[in-house]
Design a protein around this motif. Sequence first.
Motif, PDB file in Angstrom:
ATOM      1  N   HIS A   1      32.756  60.932  64.271  1.00 49.53           N
ATOM      2  CA  HIS A   1      32.310  61.821  62.600  1.00 49.53           C
ATOM      3  C   HIS A   1      32.269  60.787  61.700  1.00 49.53           C
ATOM      4  O   HIS A   1      31.981  60.944  60.918  1.00 49.53           O
ATOM      5  N   LEU A   2      33.348  60.021  61.192  1.00 51.60           N
ATOM      6  CA  LEU A   2      34.049  59.039  59.992  1.00 51.60           C
ATOM      7  C   LEU A   2      33.083  57.901  60.615  1.00 51.60           C
ATOM      8  O   LEU A   2      32.440  57.216  59.152  1.00 51.60           O
ATOM      9  N   GLY A   3      32.786  56.980  62.157  1.00 54.76           N
ATOM     10  CA  GLY A   3      31.323  57.042  61.941  1.00 54.76           C
ATOM     11  C   GLY A   3      30.219  56.779  61.284  1.00 54.76           C
ATOM     12  O   GLY A   3      29.696  56.105  60.825  1.00 54.76           O
ATOM     13  N   LEU A   4      29.431  58.246  62.021  1.00 55.60           N
ATOM     14  CA  LEU A   4      28.913  58.798  61.160  1.00 55.60           C
ATOM     15  C   LEU A   4      29.224  58.452  59.304  1.00 55.60           C
ATOM     16  O   LEU A   4      28.039  58.766  58.957  1.00 55.60           O
TER      17      LEU A   4
ATOM     18  N   ALA B   1      38.225  40.444  53.670  1.00 56.01           N
ATOM     19  CA  ALA B   1      40.024  40.985  53.304  1.00 56.01           C
ATOM     20  C   ALA B   1      40.465  42.175  53.202  1.00 56.01           C
ATOM     21  O   ALA B   1      41.023  42.693  53.408  1.00 56.01           O
ATOM     22  N   PHE B   2      39.228  42.769  51.989  1.00 56.93           N
ATOM     23  CA  PHE B   2      39.267  44.047  51.432  1.00 56.93           C
ATOM     24  C   PHE B   2      38.830  45.203  53.250  1.00 56.93           C
ATOM     25  O   PHE B   2      39.651  46.332  53.090  1.00 56.93           O
ATOM     26  N   ALA B   3      37.586  44.668  53.163  1.00 54.60           N
ATOM     27  CA  ALA B   3      36.989  45.616  54.445  1.00 54.60           C
ATOM     28  C   ALA B   3      38.569  45.846  55.080  1.00 54.60           C
ATOM     29  O   ALA B   3      38.119  46.950  55.816  1.00 54.60           O
ATOM     30  N   ALA B   4      38.471  44.957  56.069  1.00 58.52           N
ATOM     31  CA  ALA B   4      40.131  44.913  57.032  1.00 58.52           C
ATOM     32  C   ALA B   4      40.434  46.190  56.635  1.00 58.52           C
ATOM     33  O   ALA B   4      41.110  46.852  57.333  1.00 58.52           O
TER      34      ALA B   4
ATOM     35  N   GLY C   1      25.972  48.946  62.810  1.00 57.88           N
ATOM     36  CA  GLY C   1      26.394  48.636  64.208  1.00 57.88           C
ATOM     37  C   GLY C   1      27.259  48.675  65.122  1.00 57.88           C
ATOM     38  O   GLY C   1      27.851  49.926  66.237  1.00 57.88           O
ATOM     39  N   LEU C   2      28.571  48.607  64.199  1.00 60.21           N
ATOM     40  CA  LEU C   2      29.759  49.588  64.685  1.00 60.21           C
ATOM     41  C   LEU C   2      30.226  51.049  64.201  1.00 60.21           C
ATOM     42  O   LEU C   2      30.514  51.584  65.168  1.00 60.21           O
ATOM     43  N   ALA C   3      29.383  51.236  63.098  1.00 54.39           N
ATOM     44  CA  ALA C   3      29.611  52.780  62.597  1.00 54.39           C
ATOM     45  C   ALA C   3      28.789  53.683  63.906  1.00 54.39           C
ATOM     46  O   ALA C   3      29.037  54.738  64.878  1.00 54.39           O
ATOM     47  N   LEU C   4      27.495  52.559  64.541  1.00 49.68           N
ATOM     48  CA  LEU C   4      26.611  53.706  65.369  1.00 49.68           C
ATOM     49  C   LEU C   4      27.138  53.732  67.027  1.00 49.68           C
ATOM     50  O   LEU C   4      27.853  54.649  68.051  1.00 49.68           O
ATOM     51  N   ILE C   5      28.267  52.629  67.515  1.00 51.33           N
ATOM     52  CA  ILE C   5      29.250  52.576  68.207  1.00 51.33           C
ATOM     53  C   ILE C   5      30.754  53.592  68.311  1.00 51.33           C
ATOM     54  O   ILE C   5      30.515  54.279  69.113  1.00 51.33           O
ATOM     55  N   GLY C   6      31.103  53.529  67.260  1.00 53.71           N
ATOM     56  CA  GLY C   6      32.312  54.615  67.493  1.00 53.71           C
ATOM     57  C   GLY C   6      31.411  55.738  66.790  1.00 53.71           C
ATOM     58  O   GLY C   6      32.365  57.102  67.674  1.00 53.71           O
ATOM     59  N   ILE C   7      30.595  56.350  66.792  1.00 49.18           N
ATOM     60  CA  ILE C   7      29.415  57.979  66.645  1.00 49.18           C
ATOM     61  C   ILE C   7      28.817  57.642  68.599  1.00 49.18           C
ATOM     62  O   ILE C   7      29.830  58.708  69.152  1.00 49.18           O
TER      63      ILE C   7
ATOM     64  N   PRO D   1      35.618  48.569  66.296  1.00 52.43           N
ATOM     65  CA  PRO D   1      36.904  49.017  67.654  1.00 52.43           C
ATOM     66  C   PRO D   1      38.479  48.865  66.683  1.00 52.43           C
ATOM     67  O   PRO D   1      39.746  48.849  67.728  1.00 52.43           O
ATOM     68  N   LEU D   2      38.661  49.217  65.699  1.00 50.84           N
ATOM     69  CA  LEU D   2      39.759  48.742  65.216  1.00 50.84           C
ATOM     70  C   LEU D   2      40.708  50.644  64.882  1.00 50.84           C
ATOM     71  O   LEU D   2      41.375  50.537  64.241  1.00 50.84           O
TER      72      LEU D   2
END
Length: 511
Positions: A319-322, A223-226, A289-295, A236-237
């Motif tokens: 950059h924010l994925g990093l 809930a907080f992380a969302a 994993g989501l961060a790396l995909i985002g990068i 993918p947000l």
Amino acid sequence: MGAAMIAVPHLLSWLIFLPAAGAALLLLFPARAATEAKTAGVVVSLAVFVLSVGLWRYDPAIAAFQFGESVPWIPPLGITYTVGIDGISLLLVLLTTFLTPVALIFSLSHVKQNVRGFTAAFLLLETGMLGSLAALDLALFYVFWEVMLVPMYFIIGIWGGKRKIYAAVKFFLFTMAGSLLMFLAILYMAVQYHRATGDWSFSLEHLYPMTFPIATQTILFFAFAAAFLVKVPIFPLHTWLPDAHTEAPTAGSIILAGVLLKLGVYGYLRFALPFFPQAATRFAPWLAGLALIGIVYGSMVAYAQKDMKRLVAYSSVAHLGLVMLGIAALTSTSTSGAVLQSVNHGLSTGALFLLVGVLYERRHTREIAAYGGIAKIVPVTATLFLIATLSSIGLPGLNGFVGEFLILTGTFNAPGVPRWWAIVATSGMILSAVYLLTLVQRVFWTPLVHEENRTLPDIRTSEFLVCAALVLAMVAIGVAPNLFLDKIHGSVDTLLAFVRAKSAAPLEALR
């Protein structure tokens, strides 16, 4: 000047509410007094920045929050006005007070419609941002968190581009959805505290020590992380971000990229991680994993863009994925690097959005193909654009290098963390150089195709001054990073030590 600032009582409260007071004062201005409204907004924002310099007295050797204030607000519910800062919030507060006058000064010659309302919205937004960074009571934090949403919605929806309503509504719905989940989790935690003690409280001091079964903790963590990961935003947000950036006025994009996205990073560090350490460490590989995909994804999509502003917007996803990867690694080095890189990104991306706005105001298009060969025509703009680009891709000697190096080193050497995380992230840094340098080449150094570009005026004085201030900050962090890192390290180490102790198991074992 330093002595005068030291003597300022209730410094945080002055910083938080002075912009809101300025916004209220602007309502007394006649609607036709556009110049006076602009000037008043700039003066108020500069006054807030000057006052905020007094926060540099923060002592990193003291683990507790500093500049603290606490008074009862709604006593029957245990809600208090409690504020304070540590090393994690210090630089983000200074970034906020620095970028707000930058954005307003830039807008002096660019915003023509309903200037009084625009300036008031910006000042109210600053109050929301500073309050969110300083609040040490969850109810108070949520109020400031929602305060930010309203003025940014109007900044995009009234002063934005052709699809401004669509972008504003999308921004509102995405962020509100995450915020409502967080609100329910906050209420649950307060109720549980009341059941355990008989008292109501939303104070971090009281709620931090609470523990929950892992199943409950997982639900609360999500809930907080969302709320925070939507704000970052992480893949993918992220889908609201390119539209919001593209349609927002330049000043709105500067603040959106420079500060609002960082509040997602800050919220994750301040609340999601220490409240629910077992869930956070258990799902750290998923976050990574989501961060790396985002990068990688953000970099590839940025390269494919034809619109300069959308390209810079997608670069923020990368950059924010990093930054989130550094947090997922949960080492002192990577987390300190993530906090510093949040500031770095605000400076470099803020400068890029500002300079894209400079070109747009002259050419009335952001299409990359509409430019080319203008380096000799607008040499100052080209120089500043190149410096901001080199900062963004992490050239040694500029601020971006320091943050990226710490994140990658801390991730690579983190116990229990696969080293391929850092390797994939490094490929993203290479891709960022490819798409940003290609942008610079196509805009400034390819052959001149369009004759109308021959008459483009170079950057004007007010625009140059605020962009030069951003460049000086980039150089200062790049040349003397320890001046800033020394303020961060102690709070990061305290946070991670608290997380380890509350987890009741080594972080490596929880992975």
